[in-house]
Write an enzyme that holds these catalytic residues in place. Structure first.
Site, mmCIF file in Angstrom:
data_model
loop_
_atom_site.group_PDB
_atom_site.id
_atom_site.type_symbol
_atom_site.label_atom_id
_atom_site.label_comp_id
_atom_site.label_asym_id
_atom_site.label_seq_id
_atom_site.Cartn_x
_atom_site.Cartn_y
_atom_site.Cartn_z
ATOM 1 N N ASP A 17 28.281 -22.546 -31.980
ATOM 2 C CA ASP A 17 27.738 -23.392 -30.919
ATOM 3 C C ASP A 17 27.554 -22.532 -29.677
ATOM 4 O O ASP A 17 28.349 -22.597 -28.732
ATOM 5 C CB ASP A 17 28.709 -24.550 -30.656
ATOM 6 C CG ASP A 17 28.078 -25.664 -29.843
ATOM 7 O OD1 ASP A 17 26.841 -25.714 -29.748
ATOM 8 O OD2 ASP A 17 28.824 -26.489 -29.295
ATOM 9 N N GLU A 96 16.727 -28.376 -29.143
ATOM 10 C CA GLU A 96 16.806 -29.764 -28.685
ATOM 11 C C GLU A 96 15.512 -30.276 -28.059
ATOM 12 O O GLU A 96 14.866 -29.582 -27.263
ATOM 13 C CB GLU A 96 17.942 -29.895 -27.660
ATOM 14 C CG GLU A 96 18.305 -31.307 -27.341
ATOM 15 C CD GLU A 96 19.812 -31.477 -27.167
ATOM 16 O OE1 GLU A 96 20.218 -32.518 -26.632
ATOM 17 O OE2 GLU A 96 20.579 -30.601 -27.580
ATOM 18 N N LYS A 132 16.894 -31.096 -32.714
ATOM 19 C CA LYS A 132 17.998 -31.906 -32.206
ATOM 20 C C LYS A 132 17.461 -33.067 -31.374
ATOM 21 O O LYS A 132 16.631 -32.881 -30.483
ATOM 22 C CB LYS A 132 18.942 -31.059 -31.342
ATOM 23 C CG LYS A 132 19.862 -30.157 -32.129
ATOM 24 C CD LYS A 132 20.805 -29.400 -31.219
ATOM 25 C CE LYS A 132 21.948 -30.253 -30.731
ATOM 26 N NZ LYS A 132 22.933 -29.483 -29.937
ATOM 27 N N THR A 156 22.284 -35.545 -32.524
ATOM 28 C CA THR A 156 23.408 -35.131 -31.693
ATOM 29 C C THR A 156 23.878 -36.279 -30.802
ATOM 30 O O THR A 156 23.335 -37.368 -30.834
ATOM 31 C CB THR A 156 23.013 -33.892 -30.862
ATOM 32 O OG1 THR A 156 24.162 -33.367 -30.192
ATOM 33 C CG2 THR A 156 21.934 -34.232 -29.851
ATOM 34 N N PHE A 178 30.530 -35.956 -32.316
ATOM 35 C CA PHE A 178 31.287 -35.210 -31.311
ATOM 36 C C PHE A 178 32.763 -35.579 -31.384
ATOM 37 O O PHE A 178 33.107 -36.758 -31.394
ATOM 38 C CB PHE A 178 30.737 -35.507 -29.913
ATOM 39 C CG PHE A 178 29.512 -34.710 -29.562
ATOM 40 C CD1 PHE A 178 28.616 -34.297 -30.530
ATOM 41 C CD2 PHE A 178 29.249 -34.387 -28.241
ATOM 42 C CE1 PHE A 178 27.484 -33.562 -30.202
ATOM 43 C CE2 PHE A 178 28.119 -33.651 -27.895
ATOM 44 C CZ PHE A 178 27.235 -33.243 -28.866
#
Length: 319
Positions: A17, A96, A132, A156, A178
């Site tokens: 990440d 993203e 994303k 996400t 998450f």
């Protein structure tokens, strides 16, 4: 005894990440994930000085200065970071869609197609990229369309089973539930401390993993947003885990034994639940944590997107 990182690799696909090229080269993850925060940080390093210069020069040829050109240059820079990572890792790089499109299905689809086209111009095919999208209803519906076009998506900012169920119905390629941000909310809300086994974020991912495996759902579960190595160890065996370089280093230095916690061979029954928009919105509304953290996450990514575009605007003006 091998390190816990190597033991983890034997049961879980390890993803980095980060946009830190040095860390990715050293730690050798299979995939990399990025977001506006990571892109902004990467562009501030000497490694991407030439990429910034190239993008600004390109922007000037487009009569740079308008909001549209500023956004296009910012997109070009995000692709530069993703392309650099794609040249290192053997697997996928997640890029993203703009956070300010999180509630616009059609605009999200158009942006995703543009991202795929931009990568192709650099010789990187769609099978190396994950798009994303925030796990809003609109983001999930955008992913559903993109998946039919062969554009794989990473959903996400996922904090609830309702979001996970909707993603499964949309047949998205991968979800990123998450962990750490869920823990943050509960610690603030209750004032309590949690062990790895009682961590609400860990429990949430375990429940989603179990639901997917119990119902033969092929969508990949990739735990994300970790606050400590204990959370990672508690999810050993999950399909994928995306981990920061600092925690990857910590696991690499730890020679202790790592026990597998998740396995498709150890699943409890959890009946399949189809979901429509009305039930999705109600279930999300009833989950204060998920509602608040989803909104907060979108605001945070949007803030960093504005910061990136502000940087581009200043560079274009200076050039």
């Amino acid at each position: 005894m091998t390190s816990k990182l190597e033991q983890l690799r034997s049961m879980t696909t390890v993803v980095a990440d980060t946009g830190d090229i040095e860390a990715v080269t050293r730690l050798k993850p299979v995939d990399c994930t990025t977001n506006p925060t990571i892109v902004l940080k990467a562009l501030g390093t000497p490694m991407f000085a030439d990429a910034v210069k190239e993008a600004i020069t390109w922007g000037k040829t487009q009569n740079g200065g308008s909001d549209a050109v500023i956004a296009a240059v910012a997109d070009r820079l995000a692709i530069s970071v993703g392309a650099a990572l794609a040249n290192i890792v053997p697997g996928r790089v997640s890029t993203e869609v703009d956070a300010d499109l999180s509630f616009d299905t059609e605009a999200s689809i158009a942006k995703a197609r543009g991202i795929i086209a931009a990568y192709k111009e650099r010789g990187i095919e769609r099978d190396r990229i994950l798009i994303k999208l925030a796990s809003t209803w609109e983001g999930i519906k955008a992913a559903e369309v993109l998946q039919t076009e062969g554009i794989d998506c990473n959903l996400t900012l996922l904090f609830s089973k309702a979001q996970a169920i909707a993603c499964a119905d949309a047949k998205v390629f991968l979800i990123s539930p998450f962990v750490g941000r869920i823990l943050d909310w509960y610690k603030k809300s209750t004032g309590d401390d949690y062990t790895a086994e009682t961590d609400p974020g860990v429990i949430s991912v375990r429940q989603i993993y179990n639901y997917y495996k119990a119902n033969g759902i092929e969508t990949i579960v990739m735990g994300a947003s970790f606050r400590n190595a204990g959370e990672i160890e508690a999810l050993a065996g999950c399909d994928r885990l995306t981990i920061s370089p600092a925690l990857l280093d910590e696991l690499d230095k730890d020679q202790g034994k790592l026990e597998r916690k998740l396995s498709p061979d150890n699943i409890t029954e959890d009946p399949f639940q189809p979901i429509d928009e009305k039930s999705f919105r109600w279930m999300l509304n009833e989950d204060a944590m998920a509602t608040e953290k989803l909104a907060e996450g979108i605001r945070s990514f949007a803030k960093d997107l504005v910061a990136l575009r502000t940087m581009v605007k200043k560079e274009l003006a200076a050039a």
